[in-house]
Design an enzyme around this catalytic site. Structure first.
Site, PDB file in Angstrom:
ATOM      1  N   HIS A   1       1.138 -21.076  -8.067  1.00  0.00           N
ATOM      2  CA  HIS A   1       2.207 -20.085  -8.144  1.00  0.00           C
ATOM      3  C   HIS A   1       1.586 -18.784  -8.644  1.00  0.00           C
ATOM      4  O   HIS A   1       1.006 -18.743  -9.726  1.00  0.00           O
ATOM      5  CB  HIS A   1       3.328 -20.525  -9.080  1.00  0.00           C
ATOM      6  CG  HIS A   1       4.464 -19.551  -9.108  1.00  0.00           C
ATOM      7  ND1 HIS A   1       5.559 -19.650  -8.273  1.00  0.00           N
ATOM      8  CD2 HIS A   1       4.669 -18.431  -9.857  1.00  0.00           C
ATOM      9  CE1 HIS A   1       6.387 -18.643  -8.511  1.00  0.00           C
ATOM     10  NE2 HIS A   1       5.873 -17.896  -9.465  1.00  0.00           N
ATOM     11  N   CYS A   2       1.705 -17.740  -7.839  1.00  0.00           N
ATOM     12  CA  CYS A   2       1.040 -16.477  -8.160  1.00  0.00           C
ATOM     13  C   CYS A   2       2.036 -15.461  -8.704  1.00  0.00           C
ATOM     14  O   CYS A   2       2.903 -14.979  -7.965  1.00  0.00           O
ATOM     15  CB  CYS A   2       0.356 -15.923  -6.911  1.00  0.00           C
ATOM     16  SG  CYS A   2      -0.542 -14.384  -7.212  1.00  0.00           S
ATOM     17  N   PRO A   3       1.928 -15.094  -9.985  1.00  0.00           N
ATOM     18  CA  PRO A   3       2.820 -14.063 -10.529  1.00  0.00           C
ATOM     19  C   PRO A   3       2.519 -12.686  -9.951  1.00  0.00           C
ATOM     20  O   PRO A   3       3.339 -11.780 -10.015  1.00  0.00           O
ATOM     21  CB  PRO A   3       2.521 -14.104 -12.035  1.00  0.00           C
ATOM     22  CG  PRO A   3       1.143 -14.674 -12.138  1.00  0.00           C
ATOM     23  CD  PRO A   3       1.007 -15.644 -10.998  1.00  0.00           C
TER      24      PRO A   3
ATOM     25  N   MET B   1       4.634 -12.885  -7.003  1.00  0.00           N
ATOM     26  CA  MET B   1       5.924 -13.454  -7.378  1.00  0.00           C
ATOM     27  C   MET B   1       6.392 -14.518  -6.378  1.00  0.00           C
ATOM     28  O   MET B   1       7.555 -14.571  -5.990  1.00  0.00           O
ATOM     29  CB  MET B   1       6.984 -12.350  -7.522  1.00  0.00           C
ATOM     30  CG  MET B   1       6.666 -11.332  -8.591  1.00  0.00           C
ATOM     31  SD  MET B   1       7.874  -9.990  -8.699  1.00  0.00           S
ATOM     32  CE  MET B   1       7.560  -9.140  -7.137  1.00  0.00           C
ATOM     33  N   ASN B   2       5.460 -15.362  -5.959  1.00  0.00           N
ATOM     34  CA  ASN B   2       5.798 -16.402  -5.000  1.00  0.00           C
ATOM     35  C   ASN B   2       4.779 -17.524  -5.105  1.00  0.00           C
ATOM     36  O   ASN B   2       3.668 -17.328  -5.591  1.00  0.00           O
ATOM     37  CB  ASN B   2       5.785 -15.833  -3.577  1.00  0.00           C
ATOM     38  CG  ASN B   2       6.494 -16.734  -2.576  1.00  0.00           C
ATOM     39  OD1 ASN B   2       7.140 -17.710  -2.957  1.00  0.00           O
ATOM     40  ND2 ASN B   2       6.379 -16.403  -1.304  1.00  0.00           N
TER      41      ASN B   2
END
Length: 230
Positions: A76-78, A81-82
């Protein structure tokens, strides 16, 4: 060239942010069947997500941030944001490549700017003296350059990590949690990589490089694959 890279950057960023990463969405009948099997204990080896109460496909994982199971889950990549999964992993890597290229061009532009503007720079002067001259000549550009260096190092490190995993045919999740997955170990305990097809083939499959039909791309629908032997 800069315009082309910029368009690619915006496009791949848009796809990374907005694309469905590969949410596992079984039909109601599949969900009911899975629940029945789990409650009755008909299938002891059934891999069920205890949050979504669905049968998890191979390479999938439940994301605590999205509260959904994602097929071929990477992380999950901040930053975007996805989740990064089956349907947007390729776009995410291409986004990192475009971003790194833009940063390199920015540093070249800074070099040209300082070469034409800061005439007090001399190659014979100590590094500290020239560094001070750069900050005095154009403080705003100097601060932007320092910030960009730190940012580029982080992006480049992430890109190298992702490209290394593409070569090996694994995801970030599989590297960190391989000890939890039985299909990454033989019965003797020896580690294996069941999804790798060789480095060249892994790259071709990941980036969908058919090379005008010269290479055959092996496509998977990981949302619907549950058995490692199939």
């Amino acid at each position: 060239f800069i315009g082309t890279i910029s368009i690619c950057l915006l496009y791949f960023n848009y796809k990374s942010v907005t694309a469905n990463p590969g949410y596992v969405e079984p039909s109601r009948s599949e969900w009911s069947q899975t629940m029945t099997q789990a409650l009755e204990g008909d299938d002891i080896e059934l891999d069920v997500c205890h949050t979504c109460f669905i049968k998890k496909p191979l390479r999938s994982k439940h994301c605590a941030f999205c509260n959904r199971c994602v097929s071929c889950f990477d992380h999950h990549c901040p930053f975007v944001m996805n989740c990064i999964g089956e349907h947007n992993h390729r776009h995410f890597v291409l986004f990192l490549m475009s971003l790194t290229s833009i940063n390199v061009m920015f540093f070249y532009g800074v070099y040209v700017y300082y070469s034409e503007t800061c005439l007090s720079l001399r190659s014979t002067d100590p590094f500290v003296v020239n560094l001070s001259a750069l900050g005095t000549c154009s403080p705003w550009v100097f601060l932007m350059c320092i910030q960009s260096i730190l940012y580029t190092l982080w992006v480049a490190a992430l890109l190298i990590q992702q490209l290394t995993q593409v070569l090996e045919g694994v995801t970030s999740n599989e590297i960190m949690n391989h000890h939890r997955y039985d299909h990454f170990h033989l019965k003797t305990g020896q580690p294996v990589q069941p999804f790798s097809r060789g480095r060249v083939r892994n790259v071709i499959n990941f980036f969908h490089c058919s090379c005008l039909g010269a290479c055959k791309v092996e496509r998977h629908q990981w949302q619907h694959e549950y058995d490692i032997d199939k």
